[in-house]
Design a protein around this motif. Structure first.
Motif, PDB file in Angstrom:
ATOM      1  N   UNK A   1      -4.520  15.480  -0.789  1.00  0.00           N
ATOM      2  CA  UNK A   1      -5.911  15.765  -1.139  1.00  0.00           C
ATOM      3  C   UNK A   1      -6.917  14.973  -0.308  1.00  0.00           C
ATOM      4  N   UNK A   2      -6.431  14.093   0.561  1.00  0.00           N
ATOM      5  CA  UNK A   2      -7.313  13.218   1.340  1.00  0.00           C
ATOM      6  C   UNK A   2      -7.832  13.946   2.569  1.00  0.00           C
ATOM      7  N   UNK A   3      -9.152  13.869   2.780  1.00  0.00           N
ATOM      8  CA  UNK A   3      -9.760  14.504   3.952  1.00  0.00           C
ATOM      9  C   UNK A   3      -9.880  13.543   5.137  1.00  0.00           C
ATOM     10  N   UNK A   4     -10.243  12.293   4.868  1.00  0.00           N
ATOM     11  CA  UNK A   4     -10.446  11.300   5.915  1.00  0.00           C
ATOM     12  C   UNK A   4      -9.410  10.199   5.746  1.00  0.00           C
ATOM     13  N   UNK A   5      -8.247  10.399   6.357  1.00  0.00           N
ATOM     14  CA  UNK A   5      -7.083   9.550   6.109  1.00  0.00           C
ATOM     15  C   UNK A   5      -7.317   8.097   6.496  1.00  0.00           C
TER      16      UNK A   5
ATOM     17  N   UNK B   1      -5.311  -5.945  -0.428  1.00  0.00           N
ATOM     18  CA  UNK B   1      -5.511  -7.326   0.024  1.00  0.00           C
ATOM     19  C   UNK B   1      -6.221  -8.150  -1.051  1.00  0.00           C
ATOM     20  N   UNK B   2      -7.231  -7.562  -1.687  1.00  0.00           N
ATOM     21  CA  UNK B   2      -7.910  -8.268  -2.779  1.00  0.00           C
ATOM     22  C   UNK B   2      -6.947  -8.565  -3.920  1.00  0.00           C
ATOM     23  N   UNK B   3      -6.099  -7.605  -4.255  1.00  0.00           N
ATOM     24  CA  UNK B   3      -5.094  -7.833  -5.292  1.00  0.00           C
ATOM     25  C   UNK B   3      -4.161  -8.970  -4.895  1.00  0.00           C
ATOM     26  N   UNK B   4      -3.786  -9.003  -3.634  1.00  0.00           N
ATOM     27  CA  UNK B   4      -2.913 -10.072  -3.135  1.00  0.00           C
ATOM     28  C   UNK B   4      -3.578 -11.435  -3.312  1.00  0.00           C
ATOM     29  N   UNK B   5      -4.859 -11.525  -2.952  1.00  0.00           N
ATOM     30  CA  UNK B   5      -5.572 -12.795  -3.086  1.00  0.00           C
ATOM     31  C   UNK B   5      -5.788 -13.174  -4.549  1.00  0.00           C
ATOM     32  N   UNK B   6      -5.993 -12.183  -5.398  1.00  0.00           N
ATOM     33  CA  UNK B   6      -6.162 -12.481  -6.820  1.00  0.00           C
ATOM     34  C   UNK B   6      -4.898 -13.098  -7.407  1.00  0.00           C
ATOM     35  N   UNK B   7      -3.753 -12.682  -6.909  1.00  0.00           N
ATOM     36  CA  UNK B   7      -2.487 -13.230  -7.397  1.00  0.00           C
ATOM     37  C   UNK B   7      -2.327 -14.698  -7.011  1.00  0.00           C
ATOM     38  N   UNK B   8      -2.980 -15.115  -5.925  1.00  0.00           N
ATOM     39  CA  UNK B   8      -2.872 -16.497  -5.458  1.00  0.00           C
ATOM     40  C   UNK B   8      -3.809 -17.441  -6.204  1.00  0.00           C
ATOM     41  N   UNK B   9      -4.723 -16.901  -6.973  1.00  0.00           N
ATOM     42  CA  UNK B   9      -5.773 -17.560  -7.742  1.00  0.00           C
ATOM     43  C   UNK B   9      -6.140 -18.993  -7.335  1.00  0.00           C
ATOM     44  N   UNK B  10      -5.691 -20.027  -8.027  1.00  0.00           N
ATOM     45  CA  UNK B  10      -6.235 -21.368  -7.821  1.00  0.00           C
ATOM     46  C   UNK B  10      -6.112 -21.901  -6.403  1.00  0.00           C
TER      47      UNK B  10
ATOM     48  N   UNK C   1       0.829  -1.210   0.000  1.00  0.00           N
ATOM     49  CA  UNK C   1       0.000   0.000   0.000  1.00  0.00           C
ATOM     50  C   UNK C   1       0.862   1.258   0.000  1.00  0.00           C
ATOM     51  N   UNK C   2       1.845   1.309   0.891  1.00  0.00           N
ATOM     52  CA  UNK C   2       2.670   2.518   0.969  1.00  0.00           C
ATOM     53  C   UNK C   2       3.592   2.649  -0.239  1.00  0.00           C
ATOM     54  N   UNK C   3       3.914   1.546  -0.884  1.00  0.00           N
ATOM     55  CA  UNK C   3       4.656   1.625  -2.141  1.00  0.00           C
ATOM     56  C   UNK C   3       3.792   2.304  -3.197  1.00  0.00           C
TER      57      UNK C   3
ATOM     58  N   UNK D   1      -9.630   1.636   2.900  1.00  0.00           N
ATOM     59  CA  UNK D   1     -10.059   1.294   1.545  1.00  0.00           C
ATOM     60  C   UNK D   1      -8.866   0.806   0.722  1.00  0.00           C
ATOM     61  N   UNK D   2      -7.755   1.508   0.823  1.00  0.00           N
ATOM     62  CA  UNK D   2      -6.547   1.105   0.106  1.00  0.00           C
ATOM     63  C   UNK D   2      -6.040  -0.251   0.539  1.00  0.00           C
TER      64      UNK D   2
END
Length: 163
Positions: free
Chosen positions: A55-59, A71-80, A42-44, A65-66
């Motif tokens: 520009x973020x108001x509610x950090x 995390x979803x991207x991480x799980x998508x990479x693990x697929x099968x 995320x921080x990368x 959300x980020x």
């Protein structure tokens, strides 16, 4: 906020929210290593375009959300690997509900998902929980995209009726 150097601001945000984000992710993943990996990723991403932070108001909400998307991207990479786990229902129940509500939801999910075929269960979990798109599910299961779409529609309809 806009007069502060974005990199200094990112460091302050990291120091201020790291413990909260890590605890949040450990609650979702049950793994210190995955939590640290997700925060680093995320921080990368944030460091790639640092000006957006100003520009973020509610950090905290923005970071959560980020973290969820990362995390979803991480799980998508693990697929099968994810779809082979028969006890995947337990991972669906990670939420902020009280124990009573969690138990009720757990029972409802087990009942509804227990009535589905293995393929339908894999499709609905991949679509609704892990956020795969129809094309990705199609490639994973070697099933045409239109079949995936119709099965998701039917399972959703069935779940609503049985609820």
């Amino acid at each position: 906020m806009s007069k502060i150097n974005p990199f200094v601001l990112i460091e302050q945000i990291y120091n201020e929210h790291y413990v909260y984000l890590r605890n949040f992710l450990i609650g979702l993943t049950k793994s210190d290593v995955i939590a640290d990996d997700i925060i680093q990723e995320l921080f990368t991403k944030i460091l790639i375009s640092p000006i957006r932070v100003t520009e973020v108001n509610y950090m905290r909400s923005w970071l959560i959300t980020g973290v969820k998307h990362t995390l979803l991207d991480y799980y998508k990479k693990k697929k099968p690997e994810l779809l082979q786990d028969e006890n995947i229902i337990e991972t669906l129940l990670v939420d902020n509900y009280t124990p009573e509500i969690s138990t009720t939801i757990n029972n409802e999910l087990e009942t509804i998902l227990g009535k589905l075929s293995t393929t339908d269960k894999a499709i609905i979990i991949a679509k609704e929980f892990y956020g795969y798109d129809y094309q990705e599910i199609s490639e994973l299961l070697n099933v045409p995209v239109n079949t995936i779409k119709s099965r998701v529609f039917r399972v959703r309809k069935r779940m609503i009726k049985e609820r």
